[in-house]
Design an enzyme around this catalytic site. Structure first.
Site, mmCIF file in Angstrom:
data_model
loop_
_atom_site.group_PDB
_atom_site.id
_atom_site.type_symbol
_atom_site.label_atom_id
_atom_site.label_comp_id
_atom_site.label_asym_id
_atom_site.label_seq_id
_atom_site.Cartn_x
_atom_site.Cartn_y
_atom_site.Cartn_z
ATOM 1 N N GLU A 293 12.437 -14.474 27.818
ATOM 2 C CA GLU A 293 11.646 -14.777 28.910
ATOM 3 C C GLU A 293 12.403 -14.491 30.251
ATOM 4 O O GLU A 293 11.633 -14.443 31.345
ATOM 5 C CB GLU A 293 11.578 -16.379 28.781
ATOM 6 C CG GLU A 293 10.075 -16.927 27.979
ATOM 7 C CD GLU A 293 9.729 -18.091 28.018
ATOM 8 O OE1 GLU A 293 10.393 -19.083 28.687
ATOM 9 O OE2 GLU A 293 8.792 -18.703 27.528
ATOM 10 N N HIS A 314 20.383 -7.284 3.382
ATOM 11 C CA HIS A 314 19.456 -6.938 2.215
ATOM 12 C C HIS A 314 18.011 -6.812 2.708
ATOM 13 O O HIS A 314 17.286 -6.827 1.826
ATOM 14 C CB HIS A 314 19.580 -8.211 1.107
ATOM 15 C CG HIS A 314 21.088 -8.294 0.684
ATOM 16 N ND1 HIS A 314 21.595 -7.500 -0.395
ATOM 17 C CD2 HIS A 314 22.286 -8.736 1.060
ATOM 18 C CE1 HIS A 314 23.032 -7.718 -0.571
ATOM 19 N NE2 HIS A 314 23.399 -8.383 0.405
ATOM 20 N N LYS A 428 -3.010 -17.832 28.030
ATOM 21 C CA LYS A 428 -3.472 -19.156 28.033
ATOM 22 C C LYS A 428 -4.717 -18.963 28.791
ATOM 23 O O LYS A 428 -5.770 -19.675 28.366
ATOM 24 C CB LYS A 428 -2.708 -20.233 28.948
ATOM 25 C CG LYS A 428 -1.376 -20.323 28.296
ATOM 26 C CD LYS A 428 -0.539 -21.351 29.032
ATOM 27 C CE LYS A 428 0.908 -21.573 28.589
ATOM 28 N NZ LYS A 428 1.831 -22.399 29.503
HETATM 29 O O1 PA5 Z 1 11.485 -21.753 29.133
HETATM 30 C C1 PA5 Z 1 10.494 -22.090 29.674
HETATM 31 O O2 PA5 Z 1 10.217 -22.474 30.917
HETATM 32 C C2 PA5 Z 1 9.205 -22.303 28.649
HETATM 33 O O3 PA5 Z 1 9.797 -21.771 27.482
HETATM 34 C C3 PA5 Z 1 8.804 -23.622 28.604
HETATM 35 O O4 PA5 Z 1 9.891 -24.481 28.221
HETATM 36 C C4 PA5 Z 1 7.627 -23.833 27.663
HETATM 37 O O5 PA5 Z 1 6.620 -23.141 27.755
HETATM 38 C C5 PA5 Z 1 7.392 -25.528 27.414
HETATM 39 O O6 PA5 Z 1 6.816 -25.708 28.727
HETATM 40 P P1 PA5 Z 1 6.834 -27.425 28.965
HETATM 41 O O7 PA5 Z 1 8.219 -27.937 28.997
HETATM 42 O O8 PA5 Z 1 6.187 -27.432 30.615
HETATM 43 O O9 PA5 Z 1 5.729 -28.136 27.978
#
Ligand code: PA5
Length: 457
Positions: A293, A314, A428
């Site tokens: 990310e 393996h 989304k």
């Molecule tokens: O690293 C990030 O920002 C994301 O992976 C969020 O943690 C994830 O999308 C969950 O978001 P939220 O805490 O708003 O539910």
């Protein structure tokens, strides 16, 4: 030093002197801009100095008290969250308490993670697991509106309400919400219902938040010392604070520089996180989210993968040895053994294993690691080895901080903002349109889907 970066198994994949000077200078500049807050997303660096400060915070004491209350009263703790609101806690739990933690830790609540899937099978399985047991919920969402988390929370909160029908206080005292300090649906609900709340710091993205209340409450509920975890991270914070002009002075910056070197100069497109401990598999998942990310944007970034050896020797071992030369490996190892388990001697030596008799499994695993690193580096898959003494809270805290900081420096090295994740939003908008969510934006997407994909929605 609690962690050593070794290039012993990098094979021919090391930079020349000139290249080393070049990437070290680039990494140093990226590091400096992280420290000074002059880079992209600078407002999201709350995690950078958090470990050394947090043990003195008022919230830290409340976390310990909440964990004590849950450990005393709950049979089960459901941790509801996804992505950065989930992976870190589970990674630490499995790294330190092992993958069978629910079976092996006596006298503490079982901990199950949910809210990270929309699979009805998973929900149903968990329903059966917690039936008749006294369960508590820690719901974790910074935005407070992530669908997976919100749907799971509604489902399991309803189970609590059914269990304690007509006793709202019993329901409410079993719910702990970790969310933004100032806004969001979850915060509003928490205030309305008097749930205990903890904060996802505003200046910290989910994937950098494991050492805040996000990770610390569930980790403390497992009986793991969050104090030692934070001390390890704080020691790493101090050790890696200063940008260095050359290799050899700051292992965290060096690691960022080397992975940049493989990406930019050796045209590697993937990094494989490898460990030789099944308990570290979830840490590999956390690593993938952190780097995936943070770096994967603007058509750039190393694709993060993970393996657990020797298990995956393996399966993926064949590809790693002889498939397309796309990757390098980052291997995490621990030098000290915990249990001293040995291979026993067997009369007659029917299975031919007596040559191993008296050797510990740890020694055998270390040999497997060295042999694999030799083979892979010879096969043009350089191995960067991060060696830690022990698999304990201090060293895992150190390792978390090491990767977080290396990840942020790496983002700056490839000129992306390591703290945003706009791309996650794309699916989304289609999902909400398909689910019939109301609003002009969703209507527009639905109209486009009908026209371009002939979808009946
Ligand atoms: O690293 C990030 O920002 C994301 O992976 C969020 O943690 C994830 O999308 C969950 O978001 P939220 O805490 O708003 O539910």
């Amino acid at each position: 030093m609690a962690l050593t970066l070794s290039t012993q198994f990098a094979g021919s994949g090391l930079p020349s002197e000139k290249e080393a000077a070049q990437v070290a200078a680039q990494a140093s500049a990226a590091h400096l801009s992280l420290e000074e807050g002059t880079g992209k997303g600078a407002g999201m660096r709350g995690w950078l100095r958090f470990p050394s400060q947090y043990q003195h915070a008022e919230e830290y004491g409340r976390i310990l008290a909440a964990a004590e209350e849950i450990r005393t009263n709950a049979e089960v703790l459901l941790v509801i969250g996804i992505g950065g609101s989930y992976l870190g806690a589970r990674a630490v739990l499995e790294a330190l308490a092992g993958q069978y933690y629910n079976e092996t830790r006596k006298g503490t609540p079982a901990i199950y993670f949910t809210g990270n899937t929309l699979s009805e099978g998973d929900f149903a399985e968990l329903d059966r697991l917690i039936a008749g047991r006294d369960f508590y919920i820690n719901v974790i969402s910074k935005s407070g509106k992530t669908l997976e988390c919100a749907v799971a929370f509604r489902h399991f909160k309803t189970l609590l309400e059914e269990k304690f029908s007509g006793q709202p206080d019993e329901v409410n005292r079993r719910i702990y919400a970790t969310t933004d300090a100032h806004k969001g649906t979850l915060l509003e609900n928490a205030k309305r219902n008097h749930w205990k709340t903890f904060v996802v710091p505003t200046d910290m993205g989910g994937r950098y938040s494991v050492l805040s209340a996000v990770g610390l409450l569930p980790i403390a509920c497992a009986g793991i010392s969050v104090g030692e975890l934070l001390q390890g991270a704080a020691a790493a914070q101090a050790a890696y604070a200063k940008p260095a002009a050359a290799f050899g002075k700051n292992a965290c910056q060096d690691y960022a520089a080397l992975r940049f070197y493989y990406y930019k100069y050796k045209h590697k497109s993937m990094e494989i996180f490898a460990s030789y401990e099944p308990g570290m598999s979830m840490f590999g998942e956390w690593f993938k989210q952190l780097f995936g990310e943070s770096e994967g944007k603007r058509g750039r970034g190393l694709f993060p993968a993970s393996v657990t050896f020797t298990t995956d020797l393996h399966s993926l071992g064949q590809y790693i040895q002889q498939g397309r030369r796309l990757f390098f490996e980052t291997v995490v190892t621990f030098t000290e053994q915990n249990n001293g388990l040995c291979v026993n001697e067997e009369p007659g030596d029917g299975d031919g294993l007596n040559y191993l008799a008296g050797k510990t499994l740890h020694e055998i695993n270390r040999c497997a690691f060295r042999a694999t690193a030799l083979a892979h580096s010879k096969g043009n898959c350089p191995n960067l080895v991060l060696e830690l003494e022990r698999r304990d809270a201090f060293h895992i805290g150190w390792l978390i901080y090491f990767f977080e900081k290396a990840c942020a420096i790496s983002g700056y090295l490839i000129s992306v903002n390591p703290f945003d994740q706009d791309g996650v939003e794309s699916y989304k908008k289609f999902m909400f349109a398909l689910l019939g969510k109301q609003g002009p934006d969703h209507d527009k997407v639905r109209a486009a889907l009908r026209k371009n994909y002939n979808l009946e929605i």
